[in-house]
Design a protein around this motif. Structure first.
Motif, PDB file in Angstrom:
ATOM      1  N   LEU A   1      29.869  -0.828  22.710  1.00  0.00           N
ATOM      2  CA  LEU A   1      31.118  -0.665  23.454  1.00  0.00           C
ATOM      3  C   LEU A   1      30.999   0.396  24.541  1.00  0.00           C
ATOM      4  O   LEU A   1      31.460   0.196  25.668  1.00  0.00           O
ATOM      5  CB  LEU A   1      32.269  -0.343  22.501  1.00  0.00           C
ATOM      6  N   LEU A   2      30.365   1.529  24.221  1.00  0.00           N
ATOM      7  CA  LEU A   2      30.156   2.566  25.232  1.00  0.00           C
ATOM      8  C   LEU A   2      29.281   2.043  26.368  1.00  0.00           C
ATOM      9  O   LEU A   2      29.540   2.324  27.540  1.00  0.00           O
ATOM     10  CB  LEU A   2      29.504   3.805  24.608  1.00  0.00           C
TER      11      LEU A   2
ATOM     12  N   VAL B   1      26.220   9.673  31.927  1.00  0.00           N
ATOM     13  CA  VAL B   1      27.286  10.347  31.180  1.00  0.00           C
ATOM     14  C   VAL B   1      27.609   9.566  29.898  1.00  0.00           C
ATOM     15  O   VAL B   1      27.870  10.151  28.854  1.00  0.00           O
ATOM     16  CB  VAL B   1      28.544  10.519  32.069  1.00  0.00           C
ATOM     17  N   PHE B   2      27.562   8.252  29.969  1.00  0.00           N
ATOM     18  CA  PHE B   2      27.810   7.428  28.792  1.00  0.00           C
ATOM     19  C   PHE B   2      26.577   7.383  27.885  1.00  0.00           C
ATOM     20  O   PHE B   2      26.699   7.211  26.683  1.00  0.00           O
ATOM     21  CB  PHE B   2      28.201   5.999  29.197  1.00  0.00           C
TER      22      PHE B   2
ATOM     23  N   VAL C   1      30.463  10.158  10.520  1.00  0.00           N
ATOM     24  CA  VAL C   1      29.587   8.983  10.592  1.00  0.00           C
ATOM     25  C   VAL C   1      28.903   8.942  11.955  1.00  0.00           C
ATOM     26  O   VAL C   1      27.695   8.706  12.058  1.00  0.00           O
ATOM     27  CB  VAL C   1      30.377   7.673  10.340  1.00  0.00           C
ATOM     28  N   MET C   2      29.651   9.190  13.025  1.00  0.00           N
ATOM     29  CA  MET C   2      29.114   9.038  14.378  1.00  0.00           C
ATOM     30  C   MET C   2      28.295  10.234  14.868  1.00  0.00           C
ATOM     31  O   MET C   2      27.394  10.053  15.682  1.00  0.00           O
ATOM     32  CB  MET C   2      30.248   8.790  15.385  1.00  0.00           C
TER      33      MET C   2
ATOM     34  N   MET D   1      25.903   7.823  23.573  1.00  0.00           N
ATOM     35  CA  MET D   1      25.259   6.654  22.963  1.00  0.00           C
ATOM     36  C   MET D   1      23.984   7.083  22.232  1.00  0.00           C
ATOM     37  O   MET D   1      23.718   6.638  21.105  1.00  0.00           O
ATOM     38  CB  MET D   1      24.905   5.610  24.033  1.00  0.00           C
ATOM     39  N   LEU D   2      23.198   7.938  22.858  1.00  0.00           N
ATOM     40  CA  LEU D   2      21.965   8.430  22.245  1.00  0.00           C
ATOM     41  C   LEU D   2      22.274   9.236  20.991  1.00  0.00           C
ATOM     42  O   LEU D   2      21.630   9.062  19.951  1.00  0.00           O
ATOM     43  CB  LEU D   2      21.177   9.270  23.254  1.00  0.00           C
TER      44      LEU D   2
END
Length: 185
Positions: A28-29, A81-82, A6-7, A86-87
């Motif tokens: 959340l990230l 880095v996060f 899914v992710m 996320m992208l």
């Protein structure tokens, strides 16, 4: 479909529930990244302080910032880095959700102008040494930001309605089987 698929996968289709799960993961990230990055910001010297202990004000009557773009690079680096996962999650869940609506994932390019506007702002901040006041008085910057903001707003409304609210295609489509086949809608 597993959580990882899914992710991170760009194949198949997902319904609205799994799409919003991806949005939750991104939020959340972002929060965790901002918290960690906040520890790297030099808060003790963020605002210029006068001899009287009060903030020095700029021409607009606002506190004058005392940090340069380079002072913020460690925090921006951590956040970058996060930003990469996320992208990726955003693109993977968006593409699969577009597939569920029987659209190509290329429709997500509608969101590109707002990202380009943000990158342009970072570039100009770097070039100006972090002088936001100079940017706010630059007509070219204001024009680019206005256009990319309006285009981004329209694209965001499309994203919310088409991907986040409307039902997917019932039954199989060119991107795969219905993710809700056999379940009540």
């Amino acid at each position: 479909m597993s959580f990882g698929q899914v992710m991170f996968s760009f194949q198949d289709r997902i319904g609205r529930g799994k799409f919003w799960l991806g949005v939750l993961m991104i939020v959340l990230l972002a929060i965790v990244g901002m918290i960690i990055a906040a520890f790297l910001v030099p808060w003790d010297r963020l605002v210029e302080v006068g001899a009287d202990g009060q903030p020095v004000l700029n021409e607009l009557g606002q506190p004058k910032f005392n940090v340069t773009f380079n002072d913020l690079l460690p925090a921006l680096g951590v956040y970058a880095v996060f930003y990469i996962p996320m992208l990726w999650i955003s693109l993977a869940t968006g593409v699969k959700r577009a597939h569920d609506r029987n659209k190509s994932g290329w429709w997500l390019l509608l969101l590109a102008p707002s990202t380009a506007g943000a990158l342009y702002t970072y570039y100009l901040l770097y070039r100006s040494g972090g002088d936001m006041l100079a940017l706010m008085t630059d007509p070219t910057y204001l024009t680019v930001q206005t256009v990319t903001t309006l285009v981004g707003l329209a694209a965001g409304i499309w994203w919310l309605v088409d991907l986040g609210i409307l039902e997917g295609t019932k039954g199989d489509n060119r991107f795969g089987p219905d993710p809700l086949a056999g379940k009540s809608r």
